[in-house]
Scaffold this motif. Structure first.
Motif, mmCIF file in Angstrom:
data_model
loop_
_atom_site.group_PDB
_atom_site.id
_atom_site.type_symbol
_atom_site.label_atom_id
_atom_site.label_comp_id
_atom_site.label_asym_id
_atom_site.label_seq_id
_atom_site.Cartn_x
_atom_site.Cartn_y
_atom_site.Cartn_z
ATOM 1 N N GLN A 33 5.341 -22.150 4.896
ATOM 2 C CA GLN A 33 4.301 -22.638 3.988
ATOM 3 C C GLN A 33 3.577 -21.493 3.295
ATOM 4 N N TYR A 34 3.461 -20.371 3.985
ATOM 5 C CA TYR A 34 2.746 -19.220 3.425
ATOM 6 C C TYR A 34 3.553 -18.538 2.323
ATOM 7 N N TYR A 35 4.887 -18.686 2.384
ATOM 8 C CA TYR A 35 5.761 -18.091 1.367
ATOM 9 C C TYR A 35 6.577 -19.207 0.710
ATOM 10 N N PRO A 36 5.936 -20.064 -0.082
ATOM 11 C CA PRO A 36 6.619 -21.250 -0.627
ATOM 12 C C PRO A 36 7.731 -20.930 -1.616
ATOM 13 N N SER A 37 7.748 -19.727 -2.165
ATOM 14 C CA SER A 37 8.800 -19.380 -3.121
ATOM 15 C C SER A 37 10.113 -19.016 -2.430
ATOM 16 N N LEU A 38 10.068 -18.857 -1.106
ATOM 17 C CA LEU A 38 11.265 -18.499 -0.353
ATOM 18 C C LEU A 38 11.931 -19.748 0.228
ATOM 19 N N ILE A 39 13.249 -19.736 0.267
ATOM 20 C CA ILE A 39 13.997 -20.826 0.898
ATOM 21 C C ILE A 39 13.866 -20.691 2.408
ATOM 22 N N SER A 40 13.501 -21.773 3.067
ATOM 23 C CA SER A 40 13.428 -21.779 4.534
ATOM 24 C C SER A 40 13.953 -23.124 5.023
ATOM 25 N N VAL A 41 15.129 -23.101 5.630
ATOM 26 C CA VAL A 41 15.839 -24.329 5.981
ATOM 27 C C VAL A 41 16.321 -24.262 7.424
ATOM 28 N N ILE A 42 16.150 -25.378 8.151
ATOM 29 C CA ILE A 42 16.758 -25.531 9.468
ATOM 30 C C ILE A 42 18.058 -26.311 9.289
ATOM 31 N N SER A 43 19.126 -25.811 9.867
ATOM 32 C CA SER A 43 20.443 -26.414 9.671
ATOM 33 C C SER A 43 20.682 -27.546 10.667
ATOM 34 N N HIS A 44 20.543 -28.780 10.188
ATOM 35 C CA HIS A 44 20.903 -29.961 10.971
ATOM 36 C C HIS A 44 22.093 -30.618 10.275
ATOM 37 N N GLY A 45 23.271 -30.122 10.570
ATOM 38 C CA GLY A 45 24.460 -30.535 9.835
ATOM 39 C C GLY A 45 24.954 -31.934 10.128
ATOM 40 N N LEU A 46 24.512 -32.518 11.247
ATOM 41 C CA LEU A 46 25.028 -33.828 11.628
ATOM 42 C C LEU A 46 24.699 -34.888 10.579
ATOM 43 N N ARG A 47 23.563 -34.766 9.935
ATOM 44 C CA ARG A 47 23.143 -35.775 8.954
ATOM 45 C C ARG A 47 24.041 -35.800 7.718
ATOM 46 N N PHE A 48 24.835 -34.763 7.519
ATOM 47 C CA PHE A 48 25.707 -34.719 6.345
ATOM 48 C C PHE A 48 27.106 -35.261 6.615
#
Length: 247
Positions: A111-126
């Motif tokens: 949240q402090y660096y909103p311009s950066l991509i920050s993703v948790i990989s939960h591949g099962l949903r795909f």
């Protein structure tokens, strides 16, 4: 121009991921391993120009703009928070952290660096099955969702040598490795989030023929938990990797 990538981890996922990223045009510039030997082996095998067993050596490289964190879970929060603070984009494997405090640190950094991509990989949903399931539920195919029953039974997740998978303090166990996926999949499919949770874990296999003596396995191989979702649905999940090898 696509960003240069630094990879944290030396497991099978890394060996599958790096060729895929290169096929898409990405440059994999550096790899980190828990030991220098492990990092060197992967770097040699995958032709990665730089390897190290020091986190900062990867994060401070100017040619690394995006980091993939695919190492033992107890390091996820530490690396992710530091990477975001330095200005790197982050894709982190599940679970996000081993406790609420670690996860909150990652959320606050994102949240402090909103311009950066920050993703948790939960591949099962795909996976197509879950995507199709979500579509049917949204279309009202089964009406209101009241009960979700999840059961996962598999063979042992413990390898031939003692490693982080054997230790709950390092993030091993079926709850962190499988349960995190299940919780995300249930939330994705139903569109609901958990409001109350309770459960239990057990370690039935504490040693094997090759892992015994001064080191013992304390990661969970059985877990059962229940959740109440904010839409009123009740979830019961049983995860069991304590299954006899009948081969």
């Amino acid at each position: 121009m696509l960003p240069g990538i630094g990879v944290f981890g030396t497991g099978d996922i890394v060996r599958a991921l790096v060729p895929f990223l290169r096929a898409k045009g990405f440059r994999v510039e550096a790899v980190w391993g828990r030991t220098l030997e492990a990092a060197e082996n992967v770097a040699t095998e995958l032709n990665i120009p730089f390897h190290t067993n020091k986190v900062d050596d990867v994060l401070l490289r100017k040619d690394v703009d995006l980091v993939f964190i695919i190492c033992q879970p107890d390091l996820h929060a530490q690396i992710a928070v530091k990477a975001l603070g330095i200005g790197k984009h982050v894709l982190c494997d599940r679970p996000a952290g081993l406790c609420q405090l670690e996860v909150l640190k990652m959320v606050h950094a994102a949240q402090y660096y909103p311009s950066l991509i920050s993703v948790i990989s939960h591949g099962l949903r795909f996976l197509p099955a879950f995507v199709q399931m979500k579509r049917h539920l949204e279309a009202g195919y089964v009406g209101a969702v009241n009960v979700c029953d999840v059961r996962v039974h598999c063979g042992s997740m413990i390898g031939s040598q003692f490693d982080w998978m054997c230790s709950h303090l390092m993030g091993g166990g079926i709850l962190t490795m499988v349960g995190s996926h299940i919780i995300d999949a249930v939330s994705f499919v139903t569109g609901q989030r958990a409001t109350r949770v309770h459960g239990m874990m057990r370690t039935f296999t504490k040693s094997t023929e090759k892992i015994n003596g001064i080191r013992w396995i304390d990661s969970d191989d059985f877990c059962s938990f229940q959740m109440i979702l904010d839409g009123g649905a009740c979830v019961t999940a049983t995860l069991n990797s304590h299954v006899a090898d009948c081969a």
